[in-house]
Design an enzyme around this catalytic site. Structure first.
Site, PDB file in Angstrom:
ATOM      1  N   GLU A  99      -6.505  29.635 -10.975  1.00  0.00           N
ATOM      2  CA  GLU A  99      -6.738  28.845 -12.190  1.00  0.00           C
ATOM      3  C   GLU A  99      -6.362  29.599 -13.454  1.00  0.00           C
ATOM      4  O   GLU A  99      -5.784  29.023 -14.385  1.00  0.00           O
ATOM      5  CB  GLU A  99      -8.203  28.399 -12.259  1.00  0.00           C
ATOM      6  CG  GLU A  99      -8.572  27.281 -11.310  1.00  0.00           C
ATOM      7  CD  GLU A  99      -8.828  27.765  -9.897  1.00  0.00           C
ATOM      8  OE1 GLU A  99      -8.973  26.914  -8.996  1.00  0.00           O
ATOM      9  OE2 GLU A  99      -8.869  29.000  -9.684  1.00  0.00           O
ATOM     10  N   HIS A 168     -20.771  24.230  -7.068  1.00  0.00           N
ATOM     11  CA  HIS A 168     -19.774  23.172  -7.158  1.00  0.00           C
ATOM     12  C   HIS A 168     -20.347  21.880  -7.734  1.00  0.00           C
ATOM     13  O   HIS A 168     -19.771  20.811  -7.526  1.00  0.00           O
ATOM     14  CB  HIS A 168     -19.184  22.895  -5.775  1.00  0.00           C
ATOM     15  CG  HIS A 168     -18.533  24.084  -5.147  1.00  0.00           C
ATOM     16  ND1 HIS A 168     -18.744  24.446  -3.830  1.00  0.00           N
ATOM     17  CD2 HIS A 168     -17.697  25.005  -5.662  1.00  0.00           C
ATOM     18  CE1 HIS A 168     -18.046  25.534  -3.563  1.00  0.00           C
ATOM     19  NE2 HIS A 168     -17.409  25.900  -4.658  1.00  0.00           N
TER      20      HIS A 168
END
Length: 376
Positions: A99, A168
């Site tokens: 990322e 998450h």
């Protein structure tokens, strides 16, 4: 390891009233209220996002998509389905699991005049790229005295899904909305998804676009206007999804649906709830919220994120500063529990707001709740 397992798993789970003379400016915002127009067509949020990307890429060759599995796999949630075949690998760019790397490349491309759309498989993974989002994208326009624009969109699923644990399941609305230089959008319906994503891609500033995995497969009616390729929604404007006179309920993303269902239950008990879909967290449409509270005299804020320093806290501050004298009851904030998200399904349900939580809060502010002593 948990990130790798999560990414592998994600492949298979796409998964009062007031006189107008007192509010001449704010009153006119009531015109923002409109029902979903019936064109006899419904589309899913997934289709809305896909068509918005497709149309913006067709209209502007500077727009491109980059992220993990956006190309060959057609997107972890199929948002970019069909775009690789149509636009090729130079504009639909598959990346490694890095990322920080592809977010940084995207910011650099935006510096040079391109319009990247960066997909995070989940916004939890944006933590790896937060330096580029905050220090590079959000601050460059200010630090360059306006000479540098950064037209980039960071998009992907945000907030709790189901059974994916604490790492998450976080909602990043308040995180990113606290940073000057960013715009933060939170679509609920297919209309929101289409109109706001198009607006985000066309915007000259960096936009954090927070979707919800559990809404991707939801279908909503759309009008011919929404399906038009020129349709965009204004950034920074909320939508009154349901008119009411007794209590205002603000919500965003999936919680808008919960608020609307709660309003239906309340209506059967004689409580008329006005539901505001925030759509935009930064900028926040405080004018519409204050106008509604000055009409209903009560406010409930609903969000999935943590309660401390949350979106509801910011809204509450606005009401206290601008409309305190109109309140007939304390503001109620409904938010996720102030704990990391549990993995167990029964505990997970207790950690995020439910429809019944909104109903109970509305009864409290409308003084319809039965006191505990009386109930005993």
């Amino acid at each position: 390891m948990s990130r790798i397992l999560m990414r592998g798993a994600s492949r298979g789970a796409a998964s009062a009233s007031i006189a107008r003379r007192y509010l001449p400016g704010i009153w006119s915002l009531q015109n923002l209220t409109r029902s979903y127009s019936s064109s006899g067509k419904e589309i899913t949020v997934r289709e809305a996002l896909n068509t918005a990307l497709d149309e913006e890429m067709a209209a502007d060759p500077k727009v491109f998509i980059m992220g993990e599995e956006v190309g060959e796999y057609q997107g972890a949630y199929k948002i970019s389905k069909g775009l690789l075949d149509k636009y090729g690998p130079e504009r639909v760019v598959d990346t490694p699991i890095t990322e920080a790397g592809f977010a940084g490349i995207g910011v650099g491309a935006a510096y040079r005049g391109l319009r990247p759309v960066i997909e995070f498989m989940t916004f939890n993974f944006s933590m790896q790229a937060i330096d580029h989002i905050i220090n590079s994208a959000a601050k460059s326009n200010y630090m360059s005295a306006g000479q540098l624009t950064v037209p980039i969109v960071f998009r992907g699923p945000n907030g709790a899904a189901a059974g994916v644990g604490a790492q998450h399941s976080q909602c990043y609305a308040a995180w990113y909305a606290s940073c000057p230089g960013l715009k933060v959008l939170t679509p609920y319906s297919s209309e929101d998804a289409r109109g706001l994503l198009k607006a985000a891609i066309r915007d000259p500033d960096p936009v954090v676009f927070l979707e919800n995995e559990l809404l991707y497969g939801e279908s909503f009616p759309v009008s011919d206007e929404v399906l038009d390729s020129n349709f965009v929604l204004p950034i920074g404007k909320a939508k009154i999804e349901r008119q009411g006179k007794d209590v205002t309920i603000t919500a965003y993303s999936k919680m808008v649906g919960y608020a609307l269902k709660a309003a239906e239950i309340l209506a059967k008990e004689g409580i008329s709830a006005e539901v505001i879909n925030l759509r935009s967290i930064r900028p926040l449409d405080t004018a519409t919220i204050n106008a509604s509270v000055r009409k209903t005299n009560r406010l409930i804020t609903v969000e999935e994120g943590f309660p401390q320093h949350g979106v509801g806290a910011e809204i509450s501050a606005s009401i206290v500063e601008e409309s305190f004298e109109y309140l007939d009851a304390p503001v109620e904030r409904i938010a996720g529990a102030d704990i990391p998200m549990p993995y167990a399904a029964n505990l997970e349900k207790l950690a995020v707001p439910q429809i019944e939580d909104i109903v109970r809060a509305a009864k409290r502010v409308c003084y319809r709740a039965v006191p505990l002593a009386a109930a005993a």
